[in-house]
Scaffold this motif. Structure first.
Motif, mmCIF file in Angstrom:
data_model
loop_
_atom_site.group_PDB
_atom_site.id
_atom_site.type_symbol
_atom_site.label_atom_id
_atom_site.label_comp_id
_atom_site.label_asym_id
_atom_site.label_seq_id
_atom_site.Cartn_x
_atom_site.Cartn_y
_atom_site.Cartn_z
ATOM 1 N N ASN A 190 7.871 -15.742 -41.552
ATOM 2 C CA ASN A 190 8.913 -16.125 -42.504
ATOM 3 C C ASN A 190 9.863 -14.960 -42.755
ATOM 4 O OD1 ASN A 190 10.374 -17.582 -44.368
ATOM 5 N ND2 ASN A 190 8.635 -18.104 -45.671
ATOM 6 N N LEU A 191 9.301 -13.773 -42.960
ATOM 7 C CA LEU A 191 10.125 -12.579 -43.160
ATOM 8 C C LEU A 191 11.019 -12.321 -41.961
ATOM 9 C CD1 LEU A 191 7.741 -9.941 -44.825
ATOM 10 C CD2 LEU A 191 9.939 -10.719 -45.713
ATOM 11 N N GLU A 192 10.420 -12.379 -40.767
ATOM 12 C CA GLU A 192 11.175 -12.072 -39.557
ATOM 13 C C GLU A 192 12.316 -13.061 -39.351
ATOM 14 O OE1 GLU A 192 10.096 -10.530 -35.118
ATOM 15 O OE2 GLU A 192 8.919 -12.184 -35.911
ATOM 16 N N THR A 193 12.054 -14.352 -39.600
ATOM 17 C CA THR A 193 13.089 -15.378 -39.431
ATOM 18 C C THR A 193 14.217 -15.196 -40.446
ATOM 19 O OG1 THR A 193 11.477 -16.955 -38.551
ATOM 20 C CG2 THR A 193 13.527 -17.865 -39.424
ATOM 21 N N CYS A 194 13.873 -14.942 -41.703
ATOM 22 C CA CYS A 194 14.893 -14.763 -42.736
ATOM 23 C C CYS A 194 15.797 -13.572 -42.425
ATOM 24 C CB CYS A 194 14.238 -14.571 -44.108
ATOM 25 S SG CYS A 194 13.561 -16.089 -44.817
ATOM 26 N N GLU A 195 15.206 -12.488 -41.960
ATOM 27 C CA GLU A 195 15.989 -11.269 -41.716
ATOM 28 C C GLU A 195 16.761 -11.327 -40.407
ATOM 29 O OE1 GLU A 195 13.299 -7.976 -41.999
ATOM 30 O OE2 GLU A 195 12.594 -8.571 -43.995
ATOM 31 N N LYS A 196 16.103 -11.806 -39.329
ATOM 32 C CA LYS A 196 16.717 -11.741 -37.996
ATOM 33 C C LYS A 196 17.594 -12.948 -37.670
ATOM 34 C CE LYS A 196 14.562 -7.878 -37.180
ATOM 35 N NZ LYS A 196 13.356 -7.778 -36.369
ATOM 36 N N LYS A 197 17.249 -14.114 -38.196
ATOM 37 C CA LYS A 197 17.974 -15.328 -37.821
ATOM 38 C C LYS A 197 18.877 -15.892 -38.923
ATOM 39 C CE LYS A 197 14.443 -16.873 -34.514
ATOM 40 N NZ LYS A 197 13.508 -17.966 -34.162
ATOM 41 N N VAL B 14 21.996 -27.632 -42.009
ATOM 42 C CA VAL B 14 21.586 -27.903 -40.625
ATOM 43 C C VAL B 14 21.273 -26.601 -39.893
ATOM 44 C CG1 VAL B 14 22.291 -28.911 -38.424
ATOM 45 C CG2 VAL B 14 22.922 -30.046 -40.567
ATOM 46 N N SER B 15 22.109 -25.586 -40.105
ATOM 47 C CA SER B 15 21.867 -24.288 -39.471
ATOM 48 C C SER B 15 20.533 -23.705 -39.922
ATOM 49 C CB SER B 15 22.997 -23.308 -39.818
ATOM 50 O OG SER B 15 24.230 -23.760 -39.321
ATOM 51 N N PHE B 16 20.232 -23.883 -41.201
ATOM 52 C CA PHE B 16 18.955 -23.381 -41.730
ATOM 53 C C PHE B 16 17.776 -24.033 -41.033
ATOM 54 C CE2 PHE B 16 15.285 -23.903 -44.479
ATOM 55 C CZ PHE B 16 15.057 -22.606 -44.925
ATOM 56 N N PHE B 17 17.765 -25.363 -40.973
ATOM 57 C CA PHE B 17 16.610 -26.065 -40.412
ATOM 58 C C PHE B 17 16.477 -25.834 -38.908
ATOM 59 C CE2 PHE B 17 17.274 -28.712 -44.300
ATOM 60 C CZ PHE B 17 16.053 -28.422 -44.888
ATOM 61 N N LYS B 18 17.608 -25.687 -38.203
ATOM 62 C CA LYS B 18 17.548 -25.402 -36.767
ATOM 63 C C LYS B 18 16.826 -24.088 -36.496
ATOM 64 C CE LYS B 18 21.548 -27.839 -34.808
ATOM 65 N NZ LYS B 18 22.894 -27.664 -34.188
ATOM 66 N N LYS B 19 17.038 -23.122 -37.360
ATOM 67 C CA LYS B 19 16.449 -21.795 -37.145
ATOM 68 C C LYS B 19 15.075 -21.650 -37.790
ATOM 69 C CE LYS B 19 20.889 -19.440 -36.701
ATOM 70 N NZ LYS B 19 21.729 -18.320 -37.134
ATOM 71 N N PHE B 20 14.801 -22.470 -38.776
ATOM 72 C CA PHE B 20 13.574 -22.283 -39.551
ATOM 73 C C PHE B 20 12.403 -23.125 -39.065
ATOM 74 C CE2 PHE B 20 10.860 -22.459 -43.385
ATOM 75 C CZ PHE B 20 10.777 -21.094 -43.645
ATOM 76 N N TRP B 21 12.637 -24.137 -38.223
ATOM 77 C CA TRP B 21 11.541 -25.047 -37.867
ATOM 78 C C TRP B 21 10.358 -24.346 -37.200
ATOM 79 C CZ3 TRP B 21 9.788 -25.549 -32.947
ATOM 80 C CH2 TRP B 21 10.643 -25.261 -31.897
ATOM 81 N N THR C 24 27.683 -14.365 -40.690
ATOM 82 C CA THR C 24 27.865 -14.394 -39.235
ATOM 83 C C THR C 24 26.534 -14.672 -38.541
ATOM 84 O OG1 THR C 24 29.676 -12.795 -39.413
ATOM 85 C CG2 THR C 24 28.686 -13.085 -37.239
ATOM 86 N N THR C 25 25.488 -13.961 -38.989
ATOM 87 C CA THR C 25 24.160 -14.198 -38.432
ATOM 88 C C THR C 25 23.652 -15.580 -38.794
ATOM 89 O OG1 THR C 25 23.628 -11.844 -38.621
ATOM 90 C CG2 THR C 25 21.777 -13.360 -38.405
ATOM 91 N N TYR C 26 23.855 -16.010 -40.032
ATOM 92 C CA TYR C 26 23.377 -17.308 -40.485
ATOM 93 C C TYR C 26 24.000 -18.443 -39.660
ATOM 94 C CZ TYR C 26 22.180 -21.230 -43.537
ATOM 95 O OH TYR C 26 21.681 -22.418 -44.005
ATOM 96 N N ASN C 27 25.293 -18.347 -39.412
ATOM 97 C CA ASN C 27 26.016 -19.428 -38.708
ATOM 98 C C ASN C 27 26.003 -19.293 -37.197
ATOM 99 O OD1 ASN C 27 26.883 -20.807 -41.110
ATOM 100 N ND2 ASN C 27 28.410 -19.192 -41.419
#
Length: 419
Positions: free
Chosen positions: A279-286, A253-260, A411-414
């Motif tokens: 995609n790069l920016e989201t993976c690294e920053k969020k 759920v955390s992944f999809f909330k940040k990746f949409w 910590t960043t992921y969650n």
């Protein structure tokens, strides 16, 4: 006095996407054709292309620099081989799984049975590449020419070799690595500037597609289109969600909330390559993925990981076989799985190329390639949907590999996204 919180770019893009769809339907239904053509020529196409070109402008330099930095930052050649082996195995396995699910569902739904389709439109297939030529052509004879032409596989190979050599150079290479890291940061800043225009570009791109495709184009092929969309949803929600939970040991759920927001950009541009920057920016920053891994796996995935395209190829093969009254055997369907999985390695991340690779799949089991003419009308809309799956698969694999290497910042992921 209360400060108003500014709406995020992601929410602006989502609103622009919905507004573009509504406007496109209204224009297609009520505006005269000459007006729509003028609107497209003078407004929608230019605005959409400006945004698209702004993103594509960054793809080749960003892939080159980020891959060099990522490869050199990993440093340990054994670790690089381990990460590379994991992500390639993930890409190939999920692609094979995607087309297997597509064939399974298509055999149950039978999208081509009981449907009266008019004669196929003329289709002139591009000659699919010979499989071994793909591997030979991965090696650039001129890396500068590869950059100019946007030959992604060649850029990736050169960047990885450069990064490995830079890592082997030791302390002497540290100065060059610092320069490349700064260039990478500058490129990401440029992405931020380009994304300010995203709502206008997304509105223009999606409006133009809907105005000329309309809803009517879906009706004769509705069963085929819905079958593909259903399998795409299964791949994203069930397969990727389960892989994140089981292999990645993180909350899907955390992944999809940040990746949409990345999904919205992928849907609008229909290009895996054009989505690389966000995609790069989201993976690294969020999502908390280290730059050393994301900058290696995301550009690689945009070229070799095509789960959404594989799903289309599986359903389309069954659909075309049923339209022509051909009963595919189990061995032929296994051949489709093998061919589509291998074909995904050489599939460039640009709009519409899935039809070229579908030619290879159909030829592998003796189906008439003229059948592609039947699905051309609806493919543009489905291309947008399957690109979403392609880029989502890249990010899911990146998260899984990062956590397997104990390098994912949980910590960043969650963390909860700020407004």
């Amino acid at each position: 006095m209360m400060n108003k919180k500014k709406m995020s770019i992601a929410n602006q893009v989502l609103i622009a996407l919905i507004a573009g769809i509504v406007f496109g339907i209204l224009a297609n239904s009520f505006f005269p054709k000459p007006f729509n053509e003028g609107l497209s020529k003078w407004m929608l196409v230019p605005f959409g292309n400006i945004f698209l070109r702004g993103i594509k402008m960054l793809v080749a330099p960003l892939v080159l620099v980020s891959l060099i930095v990522g490869t050199a930052s990993i440093g340990d050649i054994k670790k690089l081989g381990r990460v590379g082996g994991k992500i390639i195995a993930y890409y190939l396995l999920t692609t094979a799984l995607a087309i297997t699910i597509a064939l399974f569902v298509a055999n149950i739904v039978n999208p081509g049975i009981g449907i009266n389709i008019p004669a196929p439109k003329e289709f002139k297939p591009t000659e699919p590449p010979f499989l071994m030529d793909i591997f030979v052509n991965m090696i650039p004879t001129n890396p500068f020419e590869a950059l100019v032409k946007g030959e992604m596989l060649q850029i990736i190979v050169f960047a990885i070799l450069f990064g490995i050599s830079l890592a082997l150079f030791g302390e002497k290479g540290k100065l060059l690595l610092d320069v490349l890291e700064n260039i990478n940061e500058v490129l990401l800043k440029i992405i931020g500037i380009v994304m300010l225009f995203a709502p206008y570009g997304v509105f223009a791109l999606i409006s133009n597609v809907i105005i000329f495709q309309g809803i009517d184009v879906l009706l004769p092929l509705l069963k085929y289109a819905l079958t593909i969309i259903f399998v795409l949803l299964v791949q994203v929600l069930l397969v990727y969600g389960s892989l994140l939970k089981i292999l990645g040991k993180v909350n899907p759920v955390s992944f999809f909330k940040k990746f949409w927001p990345v999904m919205v950009v992928a849907f609008s541009t229909s290009s895996s390559n054009a989505t690389i920057p966000v995609n790069l920016e989201t993976c690294e920053k969020k999502l908390g993925v280290p730059e050393s891994i994301a900058s290696f796996t995301i550009p690689l995935g945009a070229t070799v990981n095509m789960d959404g395209t594989a799903i289309m190829q599986g359903v389309a093969s069954i659909f075309i076989a049923q339209i022509y009254g051909v009963d595919l055997t189990i061995s032929q369907q296994l051949m489709i799985i093998l061919t589509a999985t291998l074909a995904s390695i050489g599939t460039a991340g640009v709009p519409g190329v899935g039809l070229v690779m579908l030619t290879m799949v159909l030829q592998s089991v003796g189906l008439p390639i003229e059948g592609i003419g039947i699905i051309i009308g609806v493919d543009r809309i489905l291309d947008m949907s399957r690109t979403v799956v392609n880029v989502t698969g890249d990010a899911v694999g990146t998260v899984i590999v990062s956590n397997s290497e104990k390098e994912l910042n949980l910590t960043t992921y969650n963390s909860t996204l700020s407004a």
